[in-house]
Design a protein around this motif. Structure first.
Motif, PDB file in Angstrom:
ATOM      1  N   ASP A  19       0.708  -1.122   0.020  1.00 34.18           N
ATOM      2  CA  ASP A  19      -0.022   0.123  -0.041  1.00 34.18           C
ATOM      3  C   ASP A  19       0.927   1.142   0.159  1.00 34.18           C
ATOM      4  O   ASP A  19       1.956   1.114   0.422  1.00 34.18           O
ATOM      5  CB  ASP A  19      -0.894   0.048   1.339  1.00 34.18           C
ATOM      6  N   VAL A  20       0.402   2.321  -0.573  1.00 35.24           N
ATOM      7  CA  VAL A  20       1.164   3.640  -0.739  1.00 35.24           C
ATOM      8  C   VAL A  20      -0.033   4.267   0.258  1.00 35.24           C
ATOM      9  O   VAL A  20      -1.031   4.277   0.048  1.00 35.24           O
ATOM     10  CB  VAL A  20       1.453   4.125  -1.913  1.00 35.24           C
ATOM     11  N   TYR A  21       0.534   5.443   1.022  1.00 33.06           N
ATOM     12  CA  TYR A  21      -0.204   6.124   1.919  1.00 33.06           C
ATOM     13  C   TYR A  21      -1.063   5.191   2.623  1.00 33.06           C
ATOM     14  O   TYR A  21      -0.556   4.173   3.168  1.00 33.06           O
ATOM     15  CB  TYR A  21      -1.070   7.154   0.855  1.00 33.06           C
ATOM     16  N   ASP A  22      -2.304   5.823   3.068  1.00 38.92           N
ATOM     17  CA  ASP A  22      -3.013   4.758   4.092  1.00 38.92           C
ATOM     18  C   ASP A  22      -4.061   3.899   3.270  1.00 38.92           C
ATOM     19  O   ASP A  22      -4.792   4.308   2.497  1.00 38.92           O
ATOM     20  CB  ASP A  22      -3.781   5.552   4.894  1.00 38.92           C
ATOM     21  N   ASP A  23      -3.631   2.491   3.390  1.00 39.48           N
ATOM     22  CA  ASP A  23      -4.506   1.360   2.813  1.00 39.48           C
ATOM     23  C   ASP A  23      -5.021   1.858   1.315  1.00 39.48           C
ATOM     24  O   ASP A  23      -5.900   1.470   0.952  1.00 39.48           O
ATOM     25  CB  ASP A  23      -6.014   1.396   3.468  1.00 39.48           C
ATOM     26  N   THR A  24      -4.098   2.388   0.589  1.00 40.19           N
ATOM     27  CA  THR A  24      -4.132   2.522  -0.914  1.00 40.19           C
ATOM     28  C   THR A  24      -3.372   1.827  -1.604  1.00 40.19           C
ATOM     29  O   THR A  24      -1.904   1.720  -1.510  1.00 40.19           O
ATOM     30  CB  THR A  24      -3.782   4.058  -1.219  1.00 40.19           C
ATOM     31  N   LEU A  26      -1.004   0.067  -4.276  1.00 47.33           N
ATOM     32  CA  LEU A  26      -0.068   0.473  -5.064  1.00 47.33           C
ATOM     33  C   LEU A  26      -0.407  -0.056  -6.820  1.00 47.33           C
ATOM     34  O   LEU A  26      -0.743  -1.267  -6.729  1.00 47.33           O
ATOM     35  CB  LEU A  26       1.430   0.013  -4.992  1.00 47.33           C
ATOM     36  N   THR A 350      -0.186  14.181  -9.697  1.00 48.64           N
ATOM     37  CA  THR A 350      -0.313  14.117  -8.423  1.00 48.64           C
ATOM     38  C   THR A 350      -1.327  13.416  -7.536  1.00 48.64           C
ATOM     39  O   THR A 350      -1.163  12.864  -6.549  1.00 48.64           O
ATOM     40  CB  THR A 350       0.173  15.842  -8.096  1.00 48.64           C
ATOM     41  N   ASP A 353      -1.366   9.792  -7.925  1.00 48.95           N
ATOM     42  CA  ASP A 353      -0.338   9.212  -6.966  1.00 48.95           C
ATOM     43  C   ASP A 353      -1.151   9.367  -5.478  1.00 48.95           C
ATOM     44  O   ASP A 353      -0.958   8.084  -4.803  1.00 48.95           O
ATOM     45  CB  ASP A 353       0.721  10.118  -6.861  1.00 48.95           C
ATOM     46  N   ARG A 354      -1.920  10.107  -5.153  1.00 49.87           N
ATOM     47  CA  ARG A 354      -2.726   9.907  -3.924  1.00 49.87           C
ATOM     48  C   ARG A 354      -3.448   8.879  -4.085  1.00 49.87           C
ATOM     49  O   ARG A 354      -4.066   8.407  -3.082  1.00 49.87           O
ATOM     50  CB  ARG A 354      -3.252  11.349  -3.675  1.00 49.87           C
ATOM     51  N   GLY A 356      -2.900   6.213  -5.332  1.00 47.10           N
ATOM     52  CA  GLY A 356      -2.159   4.783  -5.623  1.00 47.10           C
ATOM     53  C   GLY A 356      -1.599   4.477  -6.895  1.00 47.10           C
ATOM     54  O   GLY A 356      -0.730   3.490  -7.057  1.00 47.10           O
TER      55      GLY A 356
END
Ligand code: PMP
Length: 407
Positions: A19-24, A26, A350, A353-354, A356
């Motif tokens: 995951d990238v960030y919270d629970d997202t 990739l 951008t 990316d948020r 994922g």
């Protein structure tokens, strides 16, 4: 018989399952920049450092002999991957960039003022700047072959650019920015009819399966390991045997000599003449492991899968209002470059990316190409064989969300 099973293949790539960030989760769609690495490659690097680490080619002891064998076996694995006639024609470099610079600083250093090098409008900076540096040094001329708005190379213009002054044609196999697959065999034939050597930048072709440098017929073929599931910092220059033999050395130092005295030095034979100093042993071995990994996949199934991803992605993103695909050549690899009428690629990237979704935004080291197309840059999704239709869905959904948020 092997069949290509993407779910099985994905399990080989630990970095895809995070995951990238919270629970997202990739969704990795930046494969043209660099690919992820399968566990076998990661393990091979660890084993090398845990058990085999030693300097090559000059050790009397056991470890050094093992490391030398592993390094030279790696050369053989790469020879096999690209179907080079001999191991000696596989020169390890740091990557495509260094391979092209090697050619520019050896072959190129023998050119004279007024000699011409032919490139194209879709070249990566790595296949532009070394020739410009040579232009500054010795006054060669650079001829640039135009492309169509769709991103197709103008072969008539290429033919017309070839004159008695042309000393090299240097062309990208597959465009990293557009995905266009250039007809490199045809280009080689055109050039060879006039006895002009050809360099092919294969950075974006080797990740899609083994290639055949003898079939392509190029005099030089360059690529990077990190885009084909191998480590960074390792790449290859392949060359025709007589061509490489005729080149002067690139770097001077250890390993590339036959005999040294203060008066005079004689050089080693190929491939060592062109590999001065302690080479990148571990990563060459890691790259060989990557080449074996890809070779062991069902190439036809993998190609079909990548085509399916390209078609599906093209169809899905085409439905997004205000978005157009940049680069619509009929012969394309799994790269989808996109531009919104009203949104900047960086802003969209951008937000993606948020969500994922990892894509590339910008000029992709092809500023002259972006200028030719009249774009500040693009948003590029590039698919590897381990991507799925779910990844495409995630991309399309994220693009929709981003467009809604920004408008
Ligand atoms: N040529 C092409 C077509 C590429 O895609 C790249 C990497 N983006 C390069 C050359 C340069 O490769 P490297 O940075 O690995 O030397």
């Amino acid at each position: 018989t092997r069949t290509f099973d993407v779910e099985q293949v994905r399990r080989d790539f630990p970095a895809l399952h995070q995951d990238v960030y919270d629970d997202t989760p990739l969704v990795y769609l930046d494969n043209a920049a660099t690919s992820q690495k399968p566990q076998v490659v990661i393990d091979r690097l660890s084993t090398y450092y845990e058990q085999e680490n030693s300097n090559v080619h000059r050790g009397v002891h056991r470890l050094s002999q093992n490391a030398t064998d592993a390094y030279e076996d790696a050369r053989e694995a790469i020879r096999d991957y690209i179907n080079a006639p001999t191991d000696e024609q596989v020169i390890f470099t740091r990557g495509t960039t260094e391979s092209i610079n090697l050619v520019a600083n050896t072959f190129g250093k023998r050119l004279k003022a007024g000699d011409e090098v032919v490139i194209t409008e879709m070249e990566h900076h790595a296949n532009i700047v070394p020739w410009q540096m040579l232009r500054n040094d010795i006054g060669i001329e650079l001829r640039v072959v135009p492309i169509s708005d769709e991103g197709v190379l103008n072969l008539d213009a290429l033919r017309n650019a070839l004159t008695e002054k042309t000393k090299l044609v240097s062309v990208v196999h597959i465009s990293n920015a557009l995905g266009t697959i250039n007809p490199v065999k045809e280009i080689v034939d055109l050039a060879h009819e006039r006895d002009i050597p050809v360099l092919v930048d294969g950075a974006q072709s080797v990740p899609h399966g083994p290639v055949d440098v003898q079939d392509i017929g190029a005099d030089f073929f360059c690529f990077s390991g990190h885009k084909m599931c191998g480590p960074t910092g390792i790449g290859v220059l392949y060359g025709r045997h007589d061509m490489l033999t005729s080149l002067p050395p690139y770097h001077g130092g250890g390993d590339m000599i036959d005999e040294v005295s203060f008066e005079k030095t004689t050089y080693a034979d190929l491939p060592h003449k062109l590999e001065a100093g302690t080479p990148n042993i571990a990563d060459a071995i890691g790259l060989a492991s990557a080449a074996r990994y890809i070779s062991d996949l069902d190439t036809d199934g993998m190609t079909r899968h990548e085509h399916d991803l390209l078609d599906y992605a093209t169809e899905q993103v085409s439905m997004i209002p205000g978005l157009s695909i940049v680069g619509t050549a009929p012969e394309k690899a799994s790269v989808v470059s996109m531009a919104f009428d009203d949104l900047h690629p960086y802003d969209v990237g951008t937000i993606l990316d948020r969500l994922g979704v990892a894509v590339r935004t910008g000029h992709h080291c092809t500023q002259p190409l972006m200028k030719r197309l009249g774009l500040p840059g693009t948003l590029r999704a590039s698919f590897a064989f381990y991507n799925t239709r779910d990844d495409v869905d995630a991309l399309a959904e994220a693009l929709d969300t981003a467009a809604t948020m920004l408008r």
